[in-house]
Design a protein around this motif. Structure first.
Motif, PDB file in Angstrom:
ATOM      1  N   ARG A   2      37.894 -33.489   0.644  1.00 32.65           N
ATOM      2  CA  ARG A   2      38.912 -34.493   0.326  1.00 32.65           C
ATOM      3  C   ARG A   2      38.961 -34.721  -1.186  1.00 32.65           C
ATOM      4  O   ARG A   2      37.935 -34.806  -1.845  1.00 32.65           O
ATOM      5  CB  ARG A   2      38.578 -35.820   1.019  1.00 32.65           C
ATOM      6  N   HIS A   3      40.141 -34.765  -1.712  1.00 34.00           N
ATOM      7  CA  HIS A   3      40.289 -34.955  -3.160  1.00 34.00           C
ATOM      8  C   HIS A   3      41.599 -35.650  -3.469  1.00 34.00           C
ATOM      9  O   HIS A   3      42.488 -35.720  -2.617  1.00 34.00           O
ATOM     10  CB  HIS A   3      40.233 -33.590  -3.863  1.00 34.00           C
ATOM     11  N   ALA A   4      41.701 -36.161  -4.671  1.00 33.35           N
ATOM     12  CA  ALA A   4      42.934 -36.830  -5.081  1.00 33.35           C
ATOM     13  C   ALA A   4      43.665 -35.948  -6.084  1.00 33.35           C
ATOM     14  O   ALA A   4      43.074 -35.068  -6.704  1.00 33.35           O
ATOM     15  CB  ALA A   4      42.608 -38.182  -5.685  1.00 33.35           C
ATOM     16  N   ASP A   5      44.942 -36.192  -6.216  1.00 32.01           N
ATOM     17  CA  ASP A   5      45.759 -35.474  -7.194  1.00 32.01           C
ATOM     18  C   ASP A   5      45.358 -35.959  -8.599  1.00 32.01           C
ATOM     19  O   ASP A   5      45.351 -37.163  -8.865  1.00 32.01           O
ATOM     20  CB  ASP A   5      47.246 -35.788  -6.913  1.00 32.01           C
ATOM     21  N   PHE A   6      45.032 -35.016  -9.463  1.00 33.58           N
ATOM     22  CA  PHE A   6      44.607 -35.319 -10.835  1.00 33.58           C
ATOM     23  C   PHE A   6      45.550 -36.319 -11.525  1.00 33.58           C
ATOM     24  O   PHE A   6      45.113 -37.240 -12.197  1.00 33.58           O
ATOM     25  CB  PHE A   6      44.539 -34.015 -11.626  1.00 33.58           C
ATOM     26  N   ARG A   7      46.849 -36.119 -11.320  1.00 36.52           N
ATOM     27  CA  ARG A   7      47.832 -36.979 -11.998  1.00 36.52           C
ATOM     28  C   ARG A   7      47.730 -38.435 -11.575  1.00 36.52           C
ATOM     29  O   ARG A   7      48.175 -39.329 -12.268  1.00 36.52           O
ATOM     30  CB  ARG A   7      49.252 -36.460 -11.761  1.00 36.52           C
ATOM     31  N   GLU A   8      47.115 -38.644 -10.395  1.00 42.91           N
ATOM     32  CA  GLU A   8      46.995 -40.014  -9.899  1.00 42.91           C
ATOM     33  C   GLU A   8      45.815 -40.766 -10.511  1.00 42.91           C
ATOM     34  O   GLU A   8      45.797 -41.983 -10.488  1.00 42.91           O
ATOM     35  CB  GLU A   8      46.845 -40.016  -8.374  1.00 42.91           C
ATOM     36  N   TYR A   9      44.806 -40.049 -10.996  1.00 40.10           N
ATOM     37  CA  TYR A   9      43.639 -40.790 -11.486  1.00 40.10           C
ATOM     38  C   TYR A   9      43.292 -40.567 -12.956  1.00 40.10           C
ATOM     39  O   TYR A   9      42.574 -41.362 -13.538  1.00 40.10           O
ATOM     40  CB  TYR A   9      42.406 -40.496 -10.613  1.00 40.10           C
ATOM     41  N   PHE A  10      43.814 -39.510 -13.597  1.00 44.40           N
ATOM     42  CA  PHE A  10      43.279 -39.202 -14.930  1.00 44.40           C
ATOM     43  C   PHE A  10      43.566 -40.282 -15.980  1.00 44.40           C
ATOM     44  O   PHE A  10      42.776 -40.482 -16.896  1.00 44.40           O
ATOM     45  CB  PHE A  10      43.728 -37.807 -15.395  1.00 44.40           C
ATOM     46  N   ARG A  11      44.666 -41.002 -15.815  1.00 44.94           N
ATOM     47  CA  ARG A  11      44.976 -42.045 -16.797  1.00 44.94           C
ATOM     48  C   ARG A  11      44.079 -43.269 -16.648  1.00 44.94           C
ATOM     49  O   ARG A  11      43.964 -44.080 -17.550  1.00 44.94           O
ATOM     50  CB  ARG A  11      46.438 -42.475 -16.682  1.00 44.94           C
ATOM     51  N   LYS A  12      43.478 -43.402 -15.469  1.00 40.61           N
ATOM     52  CA  LYS A  12      42.638 -44.579 -15.218  1.00 40.61           C
ATOM     53  C   LYS A  12      41.172 -44.331 -15.545  1.00 40.61           C
ATOM     54  O   LYS A  12      40.346 -45.231 -15.428  1.00 40.61           O
ATOM     55  CB  LYS A  12      42.722 -44.979 -13.734  1.00 40.61           C
ATOM     56  N   MET A  13      40.839 -43.103 -15.930  1.00 43.05           N
ATOM     57  CA  MET A  13      39.427 -42.782 -16.114  1.00 43.05           C
ATOM     58  C   MET A  13      38.827 -43.430 -17.350  1.00 43.05           C
ATOM     59  O   MET A  13      39.399 -43.359 -18.429  1.00 43.05           O
ATOM     60  CB  MET A  13      39.242 -41.260 -16.200  1.00 43.05           C
ATOM     61  N   THR A  14      37.659 -44.051 -17.172  1.00 46.04           N
ATOM     62  CA  THR A  14      36.924 -44.579 -18.313  1.00 46.04           C
ATOM     63  C   THR A  14      36.116 -43.411 -18.891  1.00 46.04           C
ATOM     64  O   THR A  14      36.017 -42.358 -18.252  1.00 46.04           O
ATOM     65  CB  THR A  14      35.942 -45.677 -17.874  1.00 46.04           C
ATOM     66  N   VAL A  15      35.530 -43.625 -20.073  1.00 49.76           N
ATOM     67  CA  VAL A  15      34.750 -42.533 -20.660  1.00 49.76           C
ATOM     68  C   VAL A  15      33.569 -42.141 -19.757  1.00 49.76           C
ATOM     69  O   VAL A  15      33.360 -40.954 -19.513  1.00 49.76           O
ATOM     70  CB  VAL A  15      34.348 -42.843 -22.120  1.00 49.76           C
ATOM     71  N   PRO A  16      32.797 -43.110 -19.205  1.00 44.54           N
ATOM     72  CA  PRO A  16      31.744 -42.686 -18.261  1.00 44.54           C
ATOM     73  C   PRO A  16      32.300 -41.922 -17.046  1.00 44.54           C
ATOM     74  O   PRO A  16      31.663 -40.982 -16.574  1.00 44.54           O
ATOM     75  CB  PRO A  16      31.096 -44.005 -17.828  1.00 44.54           C
ATOM     76  N   ASP A  17      33.493 -42.303 -16.577  1.00 44.14           N
ATOM     77  CA  ASP A  17      34.128 -41.542 -15.484  1.00 44.14           C
ATOM     78  C   ASP A  17      34.333 -40.088 -15.899  1.00 44.14           C
ATOM     79  O   ASP A  17      34.124 -39.161 -15.109  1.00 44.14           O
ATOM     80  CB  ASP A  17      35.516 -42.111 -15.133  1.00 44.14           C
ATOM     81  N   MET A  18      34.785 -39.911 -17.146  1.00 35.35           N
ATOM     82  CA  MET A  18      35.028 -38.544 -17.648  1.00 35.35           C
ATOM     83  C   MET A  18      33.724 -37.756 -17.665  1.00 35.35           C
ATOM     84  O   MET A  18      33.681 -36.582 -17.308  1.00 35.35           O
ATOM     85  CB  MET A  18      35.593 -38.574 -19.077  1.00 35.35           C
ATOM     86  N   ALA A  19      32.654 -38.453 -18.092  1.00 35.28           N
ATOM     87  CA  ALA A  19      31.356 -37.780 -18.173  1.00 35.28           C
ATOM     88  C   ALA A  19      30.904 -37.335 -16.782  1.00 35.28           C
ATOM     89  O   ALA A  19      30.401 -36.217 -16.615  1.00 35.28           O
ATOM     90  CB  ALA A  19      30.323 -38.704 -18.813  1.00 35.28           C
ATOM     91  N   ILE A  20      31.114 -38.182 -15.787  1.00 31.36           N
ATOM     92  CA  ILE A  20      30.698 -37.844 -14.424  1.00 31.36           C
ATOM     93  C   ILE A  20      31.524 -36.677 -13.887  1.00 31.36           C
ATOM     94  O   ILE A  20      30.995 -35.730 -13.305  1.00 31.36           O
ATOM     95  CB  ILE A  20      30.795 -39.090 -13.509  1.00 31.36           C
ATOM     96  N   TYR A  21      32.828 -36.745 -14.118  1.00 31.78           N
ATOM     97  CA  TYR A  21      33.735 -35.670 -13.702  1.00 31.78           C
ATOM     98  C   TYR A  21      33.295 -34.343 -14.329  1.00 31.78           C
ATOM     99  O   TYR A  21      33.151 -33.326 -13.663  1.00 31.78           O
ATOM    100  CB  TYR A  21      35.149 -36.050 -14.156  1.00 31.78           C
ATOM    101  N   LEU A  22      33.043 -34.396 -15.635  1.00 35.31           N
ATOM    102  CA  LEU A  22      32.686 -33.163 -16.334  1.00 35.31           C
ATOM    103  C   LEU A  22      31.300 -32.653 -15.976  1.00 35.31           C
ATOM    104  O   LEU A  22      31.065 -31.456 -15.946  1.00 35.31           O
ATOM    105  CB  LEU A  22      32.792 -33.357 -17.853  1.00 35.31           C
ATOM    106  N   ARG A  23      30.393 -33.582 -15.691  1.00 32.83           N
ATOM    107  CA  ARG A  23      29.057 -33.132 -15.324  1.00 32.83           C
ATOM    108  C   ARG A  23      29.125 -32.317 -14.036  1.00 32.83           C
ATOM    109  O   ARG A  23      28.469 -31.297 -13.880  1.00 32.83           O
ATOM    110  CB  ARG A  23      28.090 -34.295 -15.183  1.00 32.83           C
ATOM    111  N   CYS A  24      29.957 -32.781 -13.131  1.00 30.83           N
ATOM    112  CA  CYS A  24      30.121 -32.072 -11.868  1.00 30.83           C
ATOM    113  C   CYS A  24      30.747 -30.683 -12.106  1.00 30.83           C
ATOM    114  O   CYS A  24      30.275 -29.679 -11.579  1.00 30.83           O
ATOM    115  CB  CYS A  24      31.010 -32.940 -10.987  1.00 30.83           C
TER     116      CYS A  24
END
Ligand code: ADP
Ligand code: MG
Length: 404
Positions: free
Chosen positions: A148-170
């Motif tokens: 299960r996943h979400a469409d990138f366009r739906e969440y990327f604008r809401k991402m905080t910097v720590p969110d970005m770090a978690i996304y990228l770590r994965c």
């Protein structure tokens, strides 16, 4: 469900004998250049227990995140009560699967390549594993656990910097193991990294363009000793009249051929310069483009129609001086009279402030954003040999953000 989709689903179910006893097609979830992907229920998933090591799967799927909460799983959990009332360890079964129907127009070698690489990478964390595959005459379908996943366009604008770090770590966790197998993914972009912002886990999919490093044996200047390269290129440049007046007429140089597969906007400069010895670093550049997209809140960030336009876009940011040096690495001369391409270019901090409409307000980037930009600079190094590797990225302070 749309009548056409319904029709295609019927066709798929009839094409494979026994399909209806194994899978129940639910809906179409993706349609790309090379395939159509459906969500389906696996009707006999219990029987996979031998071929599908659940315990191992669990470890693998949860590996990238310490804080992962197994309750919020994306697939059906099966907690069985034993006679003594004890709870058995949770075994996650891929009850829902993604069925990737590869277009019959894809070449057999290409299809085989994708399945083969998926098999090689089957134990890599954060890489979507292949359960099995079927062929019926010219039709091949690959069965993957549904994620299960979400469409990138739906969440990327809401991402905080720590969110970005978690996304990228994965994403880097997946890439570091893919790269350790000397495999280049070649098509890193948001639609090929399925991410669930709720559980904060993601899996890398789509190895349709992936290849082994060193597949092309034609040498490229970037793998020469820098001193040798400089001398040789200067001699070559002096020998041919400098192409200052446009494209040279009667060019006798052999044309260059290089793998350019990938998605526009995500291609690394060395791909655009037709480097014949491309490395796993091309994937790192693409991750850099994703991070730039998130930080600048603009998708797509690069929007070129072809490779020349793509070079112009990159040159506009990095400037002629650095871009020329990048071309020289691969034996390319870059000449341009386009007024918007300055000599110096801009730093990425400026670009992000502009894109987020903060340059007029005198605002600066937050400390967290600055850390992200520092990391971004390491991913978007024009020189692939200096660009950060996936393994190094996982050790970088930025990717450790949000881990505690
Ligand atoms: P293509 O080669 O056509 O791009 P992909 O493997 O990228 O094929 O799949 C296309 C789309 O199908 C993905 O972007 C995603 O939305 C969906 N998809 C693919 N694999 C899965 C999966 N395992 N779970 C859920 N959705 C998937
Ligand atoms: Mg894809």
């Amino acid at each position: 469900v749309d009548a056409n989709i319904q029709h295609d689903m019927e066709k798929l179910q009839s094409a494979f004998p026994g399909f209806r006893n194994m899978y129940r097609l639910i809906k179409r979830i993706g349609e790309g250049t090379f395939s159509t992907v459906y969500k389906a229920e696996d009707l006999v998933y219990d029987q996979y227990d031998n071929s599908w090591d659940m315990e191992k799967e669990n470890e693998k799927w949860t590996a990238p995140l310490k804080s992962f909460n197994s309750q919020s799983s994306t697939t059906i959990d099966d907690t069985s009560q034993t006679q003594t009332g004890q709870t058995q360890p949770r075994r996650r079964r891929p009850k829902y699967v993604a069925i990737k129907k590869i277009y019959v127009t894809s070449s057999p070698t290409r299809i085989l390549n994708e399945l083969e690489l998926l098999h090689v990478l089957r134990n890599c964390p954060s890489v979507c594993p292949l359960i099995t595959a079927f062929r019926q005459t010219d039709q091949v379908i690959a069965i993957l656990p549904y994620f299960r996943h979400a469409d990138f366009r739906e969440y990327f604008r809401k991402m905080t910097v720590p969110d970005m770090a978690i996304y990228l770590r994965c994403l880097f966790t997946a890439l570091s193991s893919v790269h350790s197998h000397n495999i280049l993914h070649r098509d890193i972009k948001p639609t090929n990294f399925l991410y669930d912002p709720v559980t904060r886990r993601g899996v890398l999919v789509d190895f349709g363009l992936a290849e082994r490093e060193g597949g092309d044996r034609t040498p490229c200047a970037c793998h020469e000793d820098p001193l040798v390269r400089k001398t040789r290129l200067r001699a070559a440049h002096n020998a041919s009249s400098a192409p200052n007046n446009g494209y040279p007429k009667g060019d006798t140089r052999p044309s260059r051929r290089a793998n350019r597969a990938g998605t526009r906007g995500f291609r690394a400069p060395e791909v655009l310069f037709k480097c014949t010895e491309q490395t796993t670093k091309i994937d790192i550049w693409s991750v850099g483009v994703i991070l730039l997209t998130i930080l600048s809140r603009r998708f797509p960030f690069f929007n070129s129609a072809d490779d020349v336009e793509a070079l112009i876009e990159i040159a506009t940011i990095f400037g002629q001086r650095r871009m020329r040096a990048a071309g020289v690495l691969h034996g390319c001369m870059l000449e341009t009279t386009i007024p918007t391409i300055g000599m110096q270019g801009f730093n990425l901090e400026r670009i992000i402030l502009w894109s987020t409409c903060r340059s007029d307000t005198g605002e600066t980037l937050s400390d967290d954003e600055k850390k992200a930009v520092e990391f971004l600079n390491r991913c978007l190094d024009l020189d692939p040999s200096k660009r950060i590797s996936a393994e190094e990225a996982l050790e970088h302070d930025f990717l450790k953000m949000g881990m505690d």
